[in-house]
Scaffold this motif. Structure first.
Motif, PDB file in Angstrom:
ATOM      1  N   VAL A 113       0.833  -1.207   0.000  1.00  0.00           N
ATOM      2  CA  VAL A 113       0.000   0.000   0.000  1.00  0.00           C
ATOM      3  C   VAL A 113       0.869   1.258   0.000  1.00  0.00           C
ATOM      4  O   VAL A 113       0.620   2.205  -0.763  1.00  0.00           O
ATOM      5  N   LEU A 114       1.891   1.272   0.834  1.00  0.00           N
ATOM      6  CA  LEU A 114       2.748   2.460   0.928  1.00  0.00           C
ATOM      7  C   LEU A 114       3.473   2.727  -0.386  1.00  0.00           C
ATOM      8  O   LEU A 114       3.611   3.883  -0.805  1.00  0.00           O
ATOM      9  N   TRP A 115       3.937   1.652  -1.055  1.00  0.00           N
ATOM     10  CA  TRP A 115       4.580   1.876  -2.354  1.00  0.00           C
ATOM     11  C   TRP A 115       3.569   2.403  -3.368  1.00  0.00           C
ATOM     12  O   TRP A 115       3.870   3.338  -4.126  1.00  0.00           O
ATOM     13  N   CYS A 116       2.381   1.827  -3.392  1.00  0.00           N
ATOM     14  CA  CYS A 116       1.355   2.286  -4.336  1.00  0.00           C
ATOM     15  C   CYS A 116       1.045   3.766  -4.136  1.00  0.00           C
ATOM     16  O   CYS A 116       0.907   4.529  -5.102  1.00  0.00           O
ATOM     17  N   LEU A 117       0.941   4.184  -2.895  1.00  0.00           N
ATOM     18  CA  LEU A 117       0.677   5.599  -2.624  1.00  0.00           C
ATOM     19  C   LEU A 117       1.829   6.477  -3.108  1.00  0.00           C
ATOM     20  O   LEU A 117       1.612   7.611  -3.547  1.00  0.00           O
ATOM     21  N   SER A 118       3.037   5.956  -3.048  1.00  0.00           N
ATOM     22  CA  SER A 118       4.190   6.755  -3.475  1.00  0.00           C
ATOM     23  C   SER A 118       4.122   7.094  -4.958  1.00  0.00           C
ATOM     24  O   SER A 118       4.664   8.117  -5.392  1.00  0.00           O
ATOM     25  N   VAL A 119       3.454   6.249  -5.747  1.00  0.00           N
ATOM     26  CA  VAL A 119       3.380   6.493  -7.194  1.00  0.00           C
ATOM     27  C   VAL A 119       1.997   6.959  -7.647  1.00  0.00           C
ATOM     28  O   VAL A 119       1.847   7.411  -8.783  1.00  0.00           O
ATOM     29  N   ALA A 120       0.996   6.866  -6.764  1.00  0.00           N
ATOM     30  CA  ALA A 120      -0.374   7.144  -7.212  1.00  0.00           C
ATOM     31  C   ALA A 120      -1.090   8.232  -6.428  1.00  0.00           C
ATOM     32  O   ALA A 120      -2.236   8.553  -6.747  1.00  0.00           O
ATOM     33  N   ALA A 121      -0.456   8.804  -5.423  1.00  0.00           N
ATOM     34  CA  ALA A 121      -1.167   9.757  -4.557  1.00  0.00           C
ATOM     35  C   ALA A 121      -0.665  11.186  -4.720  1.00  0.00           C
ATOM     36  O   ALA A 121      -0.701  11.971  -3.781  1.00  0.00           O
ATOM     37  N   GLN A 122      -0.224  11.533  -5.922  1.00  0.00           N
ATOM     38  CA  GLN A 122       0.234  12.908  -6.145  1.00  0.00           C
ATOM     39  C   GLN A 122      -0.926  13.897  -6.181  1.00  0.00           C
ATOM     40  O   GLN A 122      -0.766  15.060  -5.811  1.00  0.00           O
ATOM     41  N   ASP A 123      -2.089  13.441  -6.652  1.00  0.00           N
ATOM     42  CA  ASP A 123      -3.242  14.327  -6.817  1.00  0.00           C
ATOM     43  C   ASP A 123      -4.303  14.033  -5.760  1.00  0.00           C
ATOM     44  O   ASP A 123      -4.361  12.936  -5.196  1.00  0.00           O
ATOM     45  N   TRP A 124      -5.159  15.016  -5.520  1.00  0.00           N
ATOM     46  CA  TRP A 124      -6.227  14.854  -4.539  1.00  0.00           C
ATOM     47  C   TRP A 124      -7.182  13.742  -4.964  1.00  0.00           C
ATOM     48  O   TRP A 124      -7.643  13.710  -6.102  1.00  0.00           O
ATOM     49  N   SER A 125      -7.477  12.828  -4.046  1.00  0.00           N
ATOM     50  CA  SER A 125      -8.400  11.726  -4.323  1.00  0.00           C
ATOM     51  C   SER A 125      -9.140  11.372  -3.041  1.00  0.00           C
ATOM     52  O   SER A 125      -8.650  11.609  -1.934  1.00  0.00           O
ATOM     53  N   THR A 126     -10.311  10.776  -3.203  1.00  0.00           N
ATOM     54  CA  THR A 126     -11.049  10.282  -2.046  1.00  0.00           C
ATOM     55  C   THR A 126     -10.507   8.909  -1.661  1.00  0.00           C
ATOM     56  O   THR A 126      -9.883   8.224  -2.483  1.00  0.00           O
ATOM     57  N   PRO A 127     -10.756   8.471  -0.434  1.00  0.00           N
ATOM     58  CA  PRO A 127     -10.335   7.116  -0.052  1.00  0.00           C
ATOM     59  C   PRO A 127     -10.893   6.049  -0.985  1.00  0.00           C
ATOM     60  O   PRO A 127     -10.175   5.112  -1.361  1.00  0.00           O
ATOM     61  N   ALA A 128     -12.158   6.175  -1.379  1.00  0.00           N
ATOM     62  CA  ALA A 128     -12.774   5.173  -2.254  1.00  0.00           C
ATOM     63  C   ALA A 128     -12.074   5.106  -3.605  1.00  0.00           C
ATOM     64  O   ALA A 128     -11.969   4.029  -4.210  1.00  0.00           O
ATOM     65  N   GLU A 129     -11.580   6.238  -4.097  1.00  0.00           N
ATOM     66  CA  GLU A 129     -10.870   6.254  -5.376  1.00  0.00           C
ATOM     67  C   GLU A 129      -9.494   5.600  -5.257  1.00  0.00           C
ATOM     68  O   GLU A 129      -8.990   5.018  -6.219  1.00  0.00           O
ATOM     69  N   MET A 130      -8.890   5.682  -4.090  1.00  0.00           N
ATOM     70  CA  MET A 130      -7.559   5.113  -3.895  1.00  0.00           C
ATOM     71  C   MET A 130      -7.576   3.604  -3.689  1.00  0.00           C
ATOM     72  O   MET A 130      -6.608   2.918  -4.022  1.00  0.00           O
ATOM     73  N   VAL A 131      -8.663   3.080  -3.139  1.00  0.00           N
ATOM     74  CA  VAL A 131      -8.713   1.663  -2.769  1.00  0.00           C
ATOM     75  C   VAL A 131      -8.361   0.725  -3.925  1.00  0.00           C
ATOM     76  O   VAL A 131      -7.491  -0.146  -3.776  1.00  0.00           O
ATOM     77  N   PRO A 132      -8.999   0.825  -5.101  1.00  0.00           N
ATOM     78  CA  PRO A 132      -8.685  -0.141  -6.166  1.00  0.00           C
ATOM     79  C   PRO A 132      -7.279   0.005  -6.736  1.00  0.00           C
ATOM     80  O   PRO A 132      -6.752  -0.937  -7.323  1.00  0.00           O
ATOM     81  N   VAL A 133      -6.671   1.160  -6.547  1.00  0.00           N
ATOM     82  CA  VAL A 133      -5.336   1.404  -7.091  1.00  0.00           C
ATOM     83  C   VAL A 133      -4.243   0.979  -6.117  1.00  0.00           C
ATOM     84  O   VAL A 133      -3.164   0.551  -6.530  1.00  0.00           O
ATOM     85  N   CYS A 134      -4.530   1.068  -4.821  1.00  0.00           N
ATOM     86  CA  CYS A 134      -3.472   0.929  -3.816  1.00  0.00           C
ATOM     87  C   CYS A 134      -3.614  -0.268  -2.884  1.00  0.00           C
ATOM     88  O   CYS A 134      -2.787  -0.431  -1.981  1.00  0.00           O
ATOM     89  N   THR A 135      -4.632  -1.102  -3.061  1.00  0.00           N
ATOM     90  CA  THR A 135      -4.806  -2.235  -2.154  1.00  0.00           C
ATOM     91  C   THR A 135      -5.030  -3.532  -2.922  1.00  0.00           C
ATOM     92  O   THR A 135      -5.387  -3.529  -4.100  1.00  0.00           O
ATOM     93  N   VAL A 136      -4.830  -4.634  -2.209  1.00  0.00           N
ATOM     94  CA  VAL A 136      -5.135  -5.965  -2.730  1.00  0.00           C
ATOM     95  C   VAL A 136      -6.522  -6.339  -2.215  1.00  0.00           C
ATOM     96  O   VAL A 136      -6.766  -6.275  -1.005  1.00  0.00           O
TER      97      VAL A 136
END
Length: 278
Positions: A181-204
């Motif tokens: 999760v932490l690595w995914c956020l390092s490459v995918a969390a540059q822009d403002w997003s809601t938690p629900a938008e981040m879940v499919p990109v950053c979690t298993v």
């Protein structure tokens, strides 16, 4: 046709995925380097460090913090810390409206900080008192802020169960793969997003979540990943909606801070996406 966003971790090699999961003894995996420098860390911008210091300093001045029979902080100590602390996304005015008196359980930042400090062996119990340890005194010394940051970061994400604070009935997820999760956020969390938008990109995904309410994944990701990262100054929050509305009714969006990439370093192999060469 709706195009689904692929999980960021699908770009990693199998070896790197395994390495990000390889935590032993409550420590971060070796492939994740937590390297804050003294110049990186301003205690005032790292709420968990600041509140930990408040607890330890009060314990030193008062000869210990008073505990209830259940091991929680007394109302007097809880209120004293509550009055001077600052915590991201935490509406102190709303808490005071909802509670005539403040028990520790009513003030999540105080309860969380006390539990984390005890796990870190910065505070130790003696009867109904909570005393500052020699380890705490050493880590509060000048020049030790980076070491304190590193210690608390590993404890929060690899040693305590963050699900304790939200009661979502799916234990450990996504903390059971927090390195990924932490690595995914390092490459995918540059822009403002809601938690629900981040879940499919950053979690298993976890099948257990399919049986619960639709908002369980987003809420668990918020309470077990995004909010704890704000405690370290690694994520920032903005509220969307009318300012006249209570904070809890406004949409929350998050993105990583500049400190994120200065503190967290990942030794991973990113595979080249499949497709046509140009």
């Amino acid at each position: 046709m709706k195009i689904e966003r692929l999980p960021a971790w699908s770009l990693l090699s199998r070896t790197s995925l395994d390495a990000l999961l390889a935590s032993q003894g409550g420590a971060a995996p070796e492939t994740i380097a937590i390297q804050p420098s003294v110049t990186d860390i301003d205690v005032g911008t790292v709420p968990l460090l600041a509140t930990t210091r408040l607890l330890i300093e009060r314990a030193q001045v008062c000869g210990g913090l008073t505990l209830t029979a259940t091991g929680a902080l007394s109302r007097a100590d809880t209120r004293a810390i509550f009055d001077v602390m600052s915590w991201p996304g935490y509406d102190k005015a709303h808490v005071l409206v909802m509670n005539k008196v403040l028990n520790e359980a009513d003030v999540m930042p105080v309860e969380a900080t006390r539990l984390i400090a005890q796990t870190a062996k910065l505070l130790r119990r003696r009867d109904l008192r909570l005393l500052a340890t020699k380890k705490a005194q050493a880590l509060l010394a000048e020049g030790q802020t980076a070491d304190l940051f590193r210690l608390l970061f590993e404890i929060v994400f690899w040693r305590i169960n963050l699900g304790y604070f939200d009661r979502v009935p799916v234990e450990q997820w996504p903390q059971n793969h927090i390195g990924i999760v932490l690595w995914c956020l390092s490459v995918a969390a540059q822009d403002w997003s809601t938690p629900a938008e981040m879940v499919p990109v950053c979690t298993v995904p976890d099948e257990a979540l399919e049986d619960g309410p639709a908002d369980f994944p987003g809420f668990a990701f918020l309470s077990r990943v995004l909010q704890p990262l704000t405690w370290f100054g690694l994520m920032e929050l903005r509220l969307i909606g009318e300012e006249s509305q209570p904070e809890w009714r406004r949409e929350r969006q998050y993105r990583k801070t500049t400190l994120y990439d200065r503190v967290l370093h990942f030794d991973v192999e990113v595979m080249r996406p499949r497709g046509f060469s140009h």
